[in-house]
Design an enzyme around this catalytic site. Structure first.
Site, PDB file in Angstrom:
ATOM      1  N   CYS A 131      -0.651  16.114  13.152  1.00 28.78           N
ATOM      2  CA  CYS A 131      -0.828  15.804  11.757  1.00 28.78           C
ATOM      3  C   CYS A 131       0.125  15.743  10.916  1.00 28.78           C
ATOM      4  CB  CYS A 131      -2.412  16.174  11.225  1.00 28.78           C
ATOM      5  SG  CYS A 131      -3.421  16.308  12.348  1.00 28.78           S
ATOM      6  N   HIS A 162      -0.986  14.806   3.636  1.00 28.35           N
ATOM      7  CA  HIS A 162      -1.602  14.659   4.675  1.00 28.35           C
ATOM      8  C   HIS A 162      -3.309  14.834   4.187  1.00 28.35           C
ATOM      9  CE1 HIS A 162      -3.393  15.283   8.207  1.00 28.35           C
ATOM     10  NE2 HIS A 162      -3.604  16.066   8.329  1.00 28.35           N
ATOM     11  N   ASN A 177      -9.995  12.326   7.770  1.00 33.74           N
ATOM     12  CA  ASN A 177      -8.540  12.713   7.917  1.00 33.74           C
ATOM     13  C   ASN A 177      -8.258  12.236   9.550  1.00 33.74           C
ATOM     14  OD1 ASN A 177      -6.548  14.210   9.944  1.00 33.74           O
ATOM     15  ND2 ASN A 177      -6.880  16.376   9.247  1.00 33.74           N
TER      16      ASN A 177
HETATM   17  N1  COA Z   1     -22.358  21.139   7.079  1.00 36.10           N
HETATM   18  C1  COA Z   1     -22.453  22.207   6.976  1.00 36.10           C
HETATM   19  N2  COA Z   1     -22.211  23.812   7.256  1.00 36.10           N
HETATM   20  C2  COA Z   1     -20.983  23.920   8.051  1.00 36.10           C
HETATM   21  C3  COA Z   1     -20.342  22.250   8.193  1.00 36.10           C
HETATM   22  C4  COA Z   1     -20.731  21.474   8.335  1.00 36.10           C
HETATM   23  N3  COA Z   1     -20.668  20.047   8.766  1.00 36.10           N
HETATM   24  N4  COA Z   1     -18.959  22.792   9.187  1.00 36.10           N
HETATM   25  C5  COA Z   1     -19.098  24.589   8.738  1.00 36.10           C
HETATM   26  N5  COA Z   1     -20.403  24.383   8.343  1.00 36.10           N
HETATM   27  C6  COA Z   1     -20.619  26.499   8.047  1.00 36.10           C
HETATM   28  C7  COA Z   1     -20.360  27.533   7.986  1.00 36.10           C
HETATM   29  O1  COA Z   1     -20.642  27.173   9.638  1.00 36.10           O
HETATM   30  C8  COA Z   1     -20.253  28.302   7.869  1.00 36.10           C
HETATM   31  O2  COA Z   1     -21.769  29.209   7.886  1.00 36.10           O
HETATM   32  P1  COA Z   1     -21.695  30.174   7.999  1.00 36.10           P
HETATM   33  O3  COA Z   1     -21.657  31.144   6.221  1.00 36.10           O
HETATM   34  O4  COA Z   1     -23.595  30.640   7.854  1.00 36.10           O
HETATM   35  O5  COA Z   1     -20.956  31.448   8.622  1.00 36.10           O
HETATM   36  C9  COA Z   1     -19.718  27.417   6.479  1.00 36.10           C
HETATM   37  O6  COA Z   1     -19.918  26.442   6.232  1.00 36.10           O
HETATM   38  C10 COA Z   1     -18.600  27.758   5.787  1.00 36.10           C
HETATM   39  O7  COA Z   1     -17.963  27.860   6.850  1.00 36.10           O
HETATM   40  P2  COA Z   1     -15.966  27.950   6.656  1.00 36.10           P
HETATM   41  O8  COA Z   1     -15.745  27.788   7.407  1.00 36.10           O
HETATM   42  O9  COA Z   1     -15.568  28.347   5.619  1.00 36.10           O
HETATM   43  O10 COA Z   1     -16.446  26.302   5.337  1.00 36.10           O
HETATM   44  P3  COA Z   1     -14.846  25.879   4.979  1.00 36.10           P
HETATM   45  O11 COA Z   1     -15.415  25.846   2.758  1.00 36.10           O
HETATM   46  O12 COA Z   1     -13.475  26.489   4.789  1.00 36.10           O
HETATM   47  O13 COA Z   1     -14.831  24.035   5.379  1.00 36.10           O
HETATM   48  C11 COA Z   1     -13.795  23.109   6.731  1.00 36.10           C
HETATM   49  C12 COA Z   1     -14.614  24.276   6.474  1.00 36.10           C
HETATM   50  C13 COA Z   1     -13.743  23.112   8.521  1.00 36.10           C
HETATM   51  C14 COA Z   1     -14.538  22.036   6.721  1.00 36.10           C
HETATM   52  C15 COA Z   1     -12.389  23.738   6.384  1.00 36.10           C
HETATM   53  O14 COA Z   1     -12.941  25.306   6.669  1.00 36.10           O
HETATM   54  C16 COA Z   1     -11.614  22.783   6.608  1.00 36.10           C
HETATM   55  O15 COA Z   1     -10.691  21.879   5.551  1.00 36.10           O
HETATM   56  N6  COA Z   1      -9.697  23.969   7.346  1.00 36.10           N
HETATM   57  C17 COA Z   1      -9.426  23.280   7.211  1.00 36.10           C
HETATM   58  C18 COA Z   1      -9.166  22.269   8.384  1.00 36.10           C
HETATM   59  C19 COA Z   1      -7.832  21.273   8.915  1.00 36.10           C
HETATM   60  O16 COA Z   1      -7.739  20.467   7.902  1.00 36.10           O
HETATM   61  N7  COA Z   1      -7.352  20.264  10.238  1.00 36.10           N
HETATM   62  C20 COA Z   1      -6.480  19.838  10.079  1.00 36.10           C
HETATM   63  C21 COA Z   1      -5.097  20.462   9.787  1.00 36.10           C
HETATM   64  S1  COA Z   1      -4.535  18.893   9.713  1.00 36.10           S
END
Ligand code: COA
Length: 375
Positions: free
Chosen positions: A129, A283, A313
C-alpha cells in the site's frame, strides 16, 4: 562549483535544494464498474453494514469483473492522467502493484505498450500500500538523473482477486482500482514539484500483512512438482498461502504511528509547520486510522481527504484515487500545501510534499467508469 554526485542525490531525495525536479502535470484514476456493498457481503459472511461502517468507514468497494486484470485498470487510469496533462506520451512508466497480472514478467511493459508509449523503460514497484509513494520517489530520482524527461506513475491493484472468500476481516476492507500521475521535469520552485521525500521499512514485521504463496519459499504446486520431477504435486505451500493474511489490530497500531512519523519527517524537510498543511492525503486503509493520524498531528478533519466510504482500501491505487476524487469535487485546489503519505505491508511507509499545481490539460474526472454519472 560543481556539485558532488552524492551531495546531489541527497539533495534530490532529501528535499533540499534541487536543480531538476519532478513536477506533477496530470492526474487520473479509474475504478471498475462492479460495486460490492456492505449488504452484499453481509449476505455471504458473518458481518453487517453497521459493523463495517463504524469500524472502517467503508460503505462499498469496486471489484474487477471476470477476465479483468490489474493492467486493465492501470491502462484506464494512465490514459486519464495523460489526458489531464494534455500529452500523449511519457518517457518512463512505473506501475506500483502487488497484484500484478502474473508473477513474471512485470505488468508495466504491457501497460506501456497498450498506452502507445513505445519502448520506454517500464517496470513494477512492489511496496504494497506504500507502492505509489515508492514509485513517485523512484520516478523522481530517474527524472533528476535525466534518464527521462517525464514519467507516468500508476498505482493499480486488484486485491479482490487474492482475498480469502471466508475471511470477513479482509473481505470488508479491500477494493480494486487504479490511479496515476504524469510527472515532468521542471524547476524546484514550481507548483507541483515533489519535495521532502521520506521512505522507510521494517521487515521484522513482514508477517503482519502477507500473501505467502507463489514465491520461492512457499512454492506453487506446479513449480515445486516440476522441480521434484514428480509431475503432480502440492509444493511447499497450502491453498491458503494464495490468500492475503493480515493481523488487523497490530497493523492498525503500526499504521497510525508510522504514518504520523512519516508526515512529520516530510513536513520538517519542507520546513512546513504542520498547521500550514492544507490537505493531508493519507493511504485510505480505514477511516479510524486516518482519523488517528489526524489527531496525532493536530490536523482538522476537513483537511484530511477521504473517499474510503466509496472505494475501500485500494492498496497502491489509494492515494491517486483520493486525489482524483478530491480534485474533481473541488476539495483539492491549486496552491494547497499537500502531503501524501502511504503505509503498507513490508512493513513500508513513505511521504512526499508538494504545492498542488494547476493542471493544464483539462479537468480531472472523478475515479469511476466513464459511462457512470454516479461518480
Ligand atoms: N464483521 C464483524 N465482526 C468482525 C469483522 C467483520 N467484518 N471483522 C472482525 N470482526 C470481529 C473480530 O472477529 C473480533 O471479534 P471478537 O472480539 O469476538 O474476537 C471483533 O470484531 C473485534 O476485532 P478487532 O480486530 O479488534 O477489530 P478492529 O476494530 O481492530 O477492526 C479491522 C478490525 C481489520 C477493521 C482493523 O483492525 C483494521 O482496519 N486494521 C488495519 C487493517 C489495514 O489497514 N490493513 C491494510 C494496511 S495497508
Amino acid at each position: 562549483m560543481p556539485v558532488a554526485r552524492g551531495d546531489r542525490a541527497r539533495r534530490v531525495l532529501g528535499g533540499g535544494q534541487v536543480t531538476r525536479a519532478a513536477v506533477v502535470a496530470g492526474l487520473g484514476a479509474w475504478t471498475p464498474p462492479t460495486v460490492v456493498t456492505n449488504d452484499d457481503l453481509a449476505a455471504r459472511l458473518d458481518t453487517d453494514d453497521a459493523w463495517i461502517r463504524t469500524r472502517t468507514g467503508i460503505r462499498q468497494r469496486h471489484v474487477v469483473g471476470p477476465g479483468q486484470a490489474t493492467s486493465d485498470l492501470a491502462v484506464e487510469a494512465g490514459r486519464r492522467a495523460l489526458a489531464s496533462a494534455g500529452v500523449e506520451r511519457a518517457g518512463l512508466l512505473v506501475v506500483a502493484t502487488s497484484t500484478p497480472d502474473q508473477p513474471l514478467p512485470a505488468t508495466a511493459p504491457q501497460v506501456a505498450d497498450r498506452l502507445g508509449l513505445g519502448t520506454v523503460p517500464a517496470f513494477d514497484v512492489a511496496a504494497v500500500c506504500t507502492g505509489f509513494v515508492y514509485a513517485l520517489a523512484t520516478a523522481t530520482g530517474l527524472i533528476a538523473a535525466q534518464v527521462a524527461d517525464s514519467a507516468l506513475v500508476i498505482g493499480a491493484d486488484s486485491f479482490s482477486t487474492i482475498l480469502d472468500p471466508a475471511d470477513r476481516a479482509t473481505r470488508v476492507l479491500f477494493g480494486d482500482g487504479a490511479g496515476a500521475v504524469l510527472l515532468r521535469a521542471g524547476a524546484p520552485d514550481e507548483p507541483g514539484a515533489l519535495h521532502g521525500l521520506h521512505l522507510g521499512s521494517d521487515g521484522s514485521q513482514h508477517h503482519l500483512i502477507e500473501r505467502a504463496g507463489g514465491g520461492s519459499r512457499a512454492r506453487t504446486a506446479v513449480t515445486a512438482a516440476r522441480r521434484e520431477g514428480q509431475g503432480e504435486g502440492h509444493g511447499d505451500g497450502t491453498a491458503r498461502d494464495g490468500y492475503l493474511a493480515m493481523q488487523g489490530r497490530a497493523v492498525f497500531a503500526q499504521a497510525v504511528q508510522r504514518t504520523a512519523e512519516s508526515v512529520r519527517a516530510t513536513a520538517d524537510r519542507m520546513r512546513w509547520p504542520l498547521e500550514t498543511i492544507d490537505r493531508l492525503v493519507l493511504h485510505q486503509a480505514n477511516a479510524r486510522i486516518t482519523a488517528g493520524v489526524g489527531r496525532r498531528l493536530g490536523t482538522p478533519a476537513d483537511r484530511l481527504l477521504s473517499n474510503i466510504d466509496r472505494v475501500g482500501n485500494t492498496a497502491a491505487a489509494s492515494i491517486p484515487l483520493v486525489l482524483a476524487d478530491a480534485a474533481a469535487a473541488g476539495d483539492l485546489r491549486p496552491g494547497h500545501r499537500v502531503v501524501l503519505a502511504g503505509f503498507g505491508g513490508g512493513l513500508t511507509w513513505g511521504s512526499v510534499g508538494l504545492v498542488w499545481p494547476r493542471l493544464r490539460g483539462g479537468p480531472v474526472p472523478a475515479a469511476g467508469p466513464s459511462d457512470s454519472p454516479a461518480h
